[in-house]
Design a protein around this motif. Structure first.
Motif, PDB file in Angstrom:
ATOM      1  N   VAL A 151      50.454  70.390  58.699  1.00  0.00           N
ATOM      2  CA  VAL A 151      50.043  69.439  59.508  1.00  0.00           C
ATOM      3  C   VAL A 151      50.047  69.954  61.035  1.00  0.00           C
ATOM      4  O   VAL A 151      49.268  70.256  61.701  1.00  0.00           O
ATOM      5  CB  VAL A 151      50.684  68.044  59.680  1.00  0.00           C
ATOM      6  CG1 VAL A 151      50.158  67.103  60.613  1.00  0.00           C
ATOM      7  CG2 VAL A 151      50.263  67.496  58.053  1.00  0.00           C
ATOM      8  N   ASP A 152      51.190  70.023  61.734  1.00  0.00           N
ATOM      9  CA  ASP A 152      51.451  70.485  63.141  1.00  0.00           C
ATOM     10  C   ASP A 152      51.098  71.646  63.245  1.00  0.00           C
ATOM     11  O   ASP A 152      51.537  72.621  62.533  1.00  0.00           O
ATOM     12  CB  ASP A 152      52.827  70.017  63.459  1.00  0.00           C
ATOM     13  CG  ASP A 152      53.104  68.541  63.399  1.00  0.00           C
ATOM     14  OD1 ASP A 152      52.558  67.703  63.940  1.00  0.00           O
ATOM     15  OD2 ASP A 152      54.092  68.314  62.536  1.00  0.00           O
ATOM     16  N   GLY A 153      50.148  71.944  64.055  1.00  0.00           N
ATOM     17  CA  GLY A 153      49.609  73.183  64.448  1.00  0.00           C
ATOM     18  C   GLY A 153      48.623  73.833  63.271  1.00  0.00           C
ATOM     19  O   GLY A 153      48.130  75.028  63.384  1.00  0.00           O
ATOM     20  N   THR A 154      48.320  73.112  62.480  1.00  0.00           N
ATOM     21  CA  THR A 154      47.503  73.560  61.334  1.00  0.00           C
ATOM     22  C   THR A 154      46.237  72.454  61.422  1.00  0.00           C
ATOM     23  O   THR A 154      45.145  72.935  61.722  1.00  0.00           O
ATOM     24  CB  THR A 154      48.163  73.851  59.793  1.00  0.00           C
ATOM     25  OG1 THR A 154      49.097  74.805  60.287  1.00  0.00           O
ATOM     26  CG2 THR A 154      47.216  74.211  59.038  1.00  0.00           C
ATOM     27  N   LEU A 155      46.500  71.437  60.757  1.00  0.00           N
ATOM     28  CA  LEU A 155      45.437  70.473  60.791  1.00  0.00           C
ATOM     29  C   LEU A 155      45.193  69.861  62.083  1.00  0.00           C
ATOM     30  O   LEU A 155      44.169  69.439  62.496  1.00  0.00           O
ATOM     31  CB  LEU A 155      45.729  69.307  59.964  1.00  0.00           C
ATOM     32  CG  LEU A 155      45.344  69.405  58.249  1.00  0.00           C
ATOM     33  CD1 LEU A 155      45.884  68.016  57.651  1.00  0.00           C
ATOM     34  CD2 LEU A 155      43.993  69.635  58.219  1.00  0.00           C
ATOM     35  N   ARG A 156      46.230  69.694  62.930  1.00  0.00           N
ATOM     36  CA  ARG A 156      46.197  68.693  64.248  1.00  0.00           C
ATOM     37  C   ARG A 156      47.251  69.372  65.205  1.00  0.00           C
ATOM     38  O   ARG A 156      48.407  70.020  65.030  1.00  0.00           O
ATOM     39  CB  ARG A 156      46.616  67.438  63.999  1.00  0.00           C
ATOM     40  CG  ARG A 156      47.916  67.061  63.826  1.00  0.00           C
ATOM     41  CD  ARG A 156      48.123  65.387  63.565  1.00  0.00           C
ATOM     42  NE  ARG A 156      49.632  65.401  63.322  1.00  0.00           N
ATOM     43  CZ  ARG A 156      50.031  64.173  63.000  1.00  0.00           C
ATOM     44  NH1 ARG A 156      49.343  63.186  62.829  1.00  0.00           N
ATOM     45  NH2 ARG A 156      51.408  64.122  62.922  1.00  0.00           N
ATOM     46  N   ASP A 157      46.989  69.154  66.430  1.00  0.00           N
ATOM     47  CA  ASP A 157      47.938  69.483  67.536  1.00  0.00           C
ATOM     48  C   ASP A 157      48.162  68.179  68.362  1.00  0.00           C
ATOM     49  O   ASP A 157      47.333  67.651  69.109  1.00  0.00           O
ATOM     50  CB  ASP A 157      47.335  70.644  68.485  1.00  0.00           C
ATOM     51  CG  ASP A 157      48.045  70.896  69.598  1.00  0.00           C
ATOM     52  OD1 ASP A 157      49.174  70.530  69.823  1.00  0.00           O
ATOM     53  OD2 ASP A 157      47.554  71.448  70.610  1.00  0.00           O
ATOM     54  N   ARG A 158      49.440  67.570  67.998  1.00  0.00           N
ATOM     55  CA  ARG A 158      49.468  66.124  68.431  1.00  0.00           C
ATOM     56  C   ARG A 158      48.580  65.285  67.948  1.00  0.00           C
ATOM     57  O   ARG A 158      48.179  65.298  66.881  1.00  0.00           O
ATOM     58  CB  ARG A 158      49.694  66.126  70.034  1.00  0.00           C
ATOM     59  CG  ARG A 158      51.055  66.772  70.481  1.00  0.00           C
ATOM     60  CD  ARG A 158      52.461  66.286  70.052  1.00  0.00           C
ATOM     61  NE  ARG A 158      52.564  64.863  70.392  1.00  0.00           N
ATOM     62  CZ  ARG A 158      53.036  64.486  71.613  1.00  0.00           C
ATOM     63  NH1 ARG A 158      53.593  65.114  72.429  1.00  0.00           N
ATOM     64  NH2 ARG A 158      53.207  63.058  71.728  1.00  0.00           N
ATOM     65  N   ASP A 159      47.559  64.576  69.014  1.00  0.00           N
ATOM     66  CA  ASP A 159      46.696  63.740  68.551  1.00  0.00           C
ATOM     67  C   ASP A 159      45.387  64.371  68.256  1.00  0.00           C
ATOM     68  O   ASP A 159      44.358  63.743  68.058  1.00  0.00           O
ATOM     69  CB  ASP A 159      46.502  62.512  69.604  1.00  0.00           C
ATOM     70  CG  ASP A 159      47.763  61.747  69.521  1.00  0.00           C
ATOM     71  OD1 ASP A 159      48.508  61.562  68.448  1.00  0.00           O
ATOM     72  OD2 ASP A 159      48.138  61.432  70.617  1.00  0.00           O
ATOM     73  N   TYR A 160      45.338  65.591  68.665  1.00  0.00           N
ATOM     74  CA  TYR A 160      44.089  66.337  68.573  1.00  0.00           C
ATOM     75  C   TYR A 160      43.609  66.803  67.344  1.00  0.00           C
ATOM     76  O   TYR A 160      44.457  67.653  66.613  1.00  0.00           O
ATOM     77  CB  TYR A 160      43.988  67.628  69.571  1.00  0.00           C
ATOM     78  CG  TYR A 160      42.652  68.371  69.616  1.00  0.00           C
ATOM     79  CD1 TYR A 160      41.603  67.951  69.565  1.00  0.00           C
ATOM     80  CD2 TYR A 160      42.616  69.443  68.959  1.00  0.00           C
ATOM     81  CE1 TYR A 160      40.287  68.657  69.711  1.00  0.00           C
ATOM     82  CE2 TYR A 160      41.840  70.617  68.811  1.00  0.00           C
ATOM     83  CZ  TYR A 160      40.343  70.131  69.204  1.00  0.00           C
ATOM     84  OH  TYR A 160      39.384  70.588  68.825  1.00  0.00           O
ATOM     85  N   LEU A 161      42.624  66.372  66.393  1.00  0.00           N
ATOM     86  CA  LEU A 161      42.362  66.871  65.380  1.00  0.00           C
ATOM     87  C   LEU A 161      40.741  67.236  65.270  1.00  0.00           C
ATOM     88  O   LEU A 161      39.877  66.528  65.523  1.00  0.00           O
ATOM     89  CB  LEU A 161      42.272  65.920  64.241  1.00  0.00           C
ATOM     90  CG  LEU A 161      42.469  66.428  62.665  1.00  0.00           C
ATOM     91  CD1 LEU A 161      43.264  65.520  61.775  1.00  0.00           C
ATOM     92  CD2 LEU A 161      41.142  66.566  62.241  1.00  0.00           C
ATOM     93  N   PRO A 162      40.559  68.555  65.312  1.00  0.00           N
ATOM     94  CA  PRO A 162      38.986  68.981  65.321  1.00  0.00           C
ATOM     95  C   PRO A 162      38.010  68.229  64.607  1.00  0.00           C
ATOM     96  O   PRO A 162      38.338  68.133  63.525  1.00  0.00           O
ATOM     97  CB  PRO A 162      39.125  70.374  65.046  1.00  0.00           C
ATOM     98  CG  PRO A 162      40.523  70.798  65.416  1.00  0.00           C
ATOM     99  CD  PRO A 162      41.316  69.771  65.062  1.00  0.00           C
TER     100      PRO A 162
END
Length: 255
Positions: A9-20
């Motif tokens: 999840v962290d650093g892969t799917l999303r960065d804090r609240d940012y999910l592309p």
């Protein structure tokens, strides 16, 4: 042929609240091709609930592999012995350390407003844990985070150090999981449940606690923003999270 894709999840799917948005689209394409999706994270089931609901991901391997949930319901769990957690709580009180304890439905702490916890919350995000009082019954715990320097670990691990999976993610914070659990072991439990072979799995990660995961599957993919140790172990290295790395890898190496 890939039948399941597992995502840190962290650093892969999303960065804090940012999910592309490209990641959302890529996950949808995988599902349309009949590929099952799973989260595979050091976070707790409790923290992941909103994410798996948002992305319609049925499976979650959480607590660095110690807990497996299907739509929030426990399918497999490897908890610490209760007396171990009670002893750690006593030790933390003596040393004035903060613990975060991951249960299946909630996360707990022995101490509110810890400086280290607030720093971690600011850097990577944490939900607010429930405060455990001295006389509260301790539920099943699948992962413990100790906010302490490395030299203080021995007070908790003692002669049992080799019995735990230990992942230090800050100089002042360390994950501890029971019985050598890690993401690869947890994912294999899920594959056994689904009758899948590791060769039929793609896994994405970026951190040191993804090393075993990336090596254990047929298609291990490191994010472009991953640590160098993980890139060396991965079969493929995709673009960074902020450069649509998930979507790039899904199109190039899975679909």
């Amino acid at each position: 042929m890939i039948k399941l894709a597992a995502f840190d999840v962290d650093g892969t799917l999303r960065d804090r609240d940012y999910l592309p948005e490209s990641t959302r689209t890529a996950l949808l394409k995988l599902k349309e091709q009949g590929i099952a999706l799973a989260l595979c994270t050091g976070r707790s089931e409790y923290e992941m609930q909103s994410l798996w609901k948002e992305l319609a991901i049925d499976w979650a391997v959480t607590c660095n592999g110690s807990h497996i949930g299907h739509q929030g319901k426990t399918v497999y769990g490897n908890a610490f012995p209760n007396e171990t957690i009670i002893g750690w709580l006593q030790e933390a009180k003596r040393l004035n350390h903060t613990l975060i304890l991951y249960g299946s439905e909630l996360m707990f702490t022995n101490k509110k407003d810890s400086e280290y916890f607030r720093q971690a919350q600011q850097e990577i995000g944490f939900m607010e844990p429930v405060l455990l009082q001295d006389n509260d019954e301790v539920p099943d715990i699948y992962q413990c985070i100790i906010f302490c320097e490395e030299q203080d670990e021995a007070s908790y691990l003692q002669e049992y150090k080799n019995s735990y999976y230990i992942h230090r993610w800050r100089p002042w914070a360390v994950d501890i999981n029971p019985n050598g659990m890690n993401k690869a072991v947890g994912l294999q439990k899920l594959l056994d449940h689904l009758d899948l072979d590791p060769s039929e799995v793609a896994a994405f990660g970026d951190g040191l606690n993804d090393l075993e995961l990336i090596e254990s599957v047929g298609t291990g993919i490191a994010m472009g923003n991953a640590c160098e140790e993980l890139k060396e172990k991965a079969r493929f290295v995709t673009k960074p999270l902020h450069e649509d790395g998930i979507a790039y890898a899904v199109e190039k190496w899975i679909l």
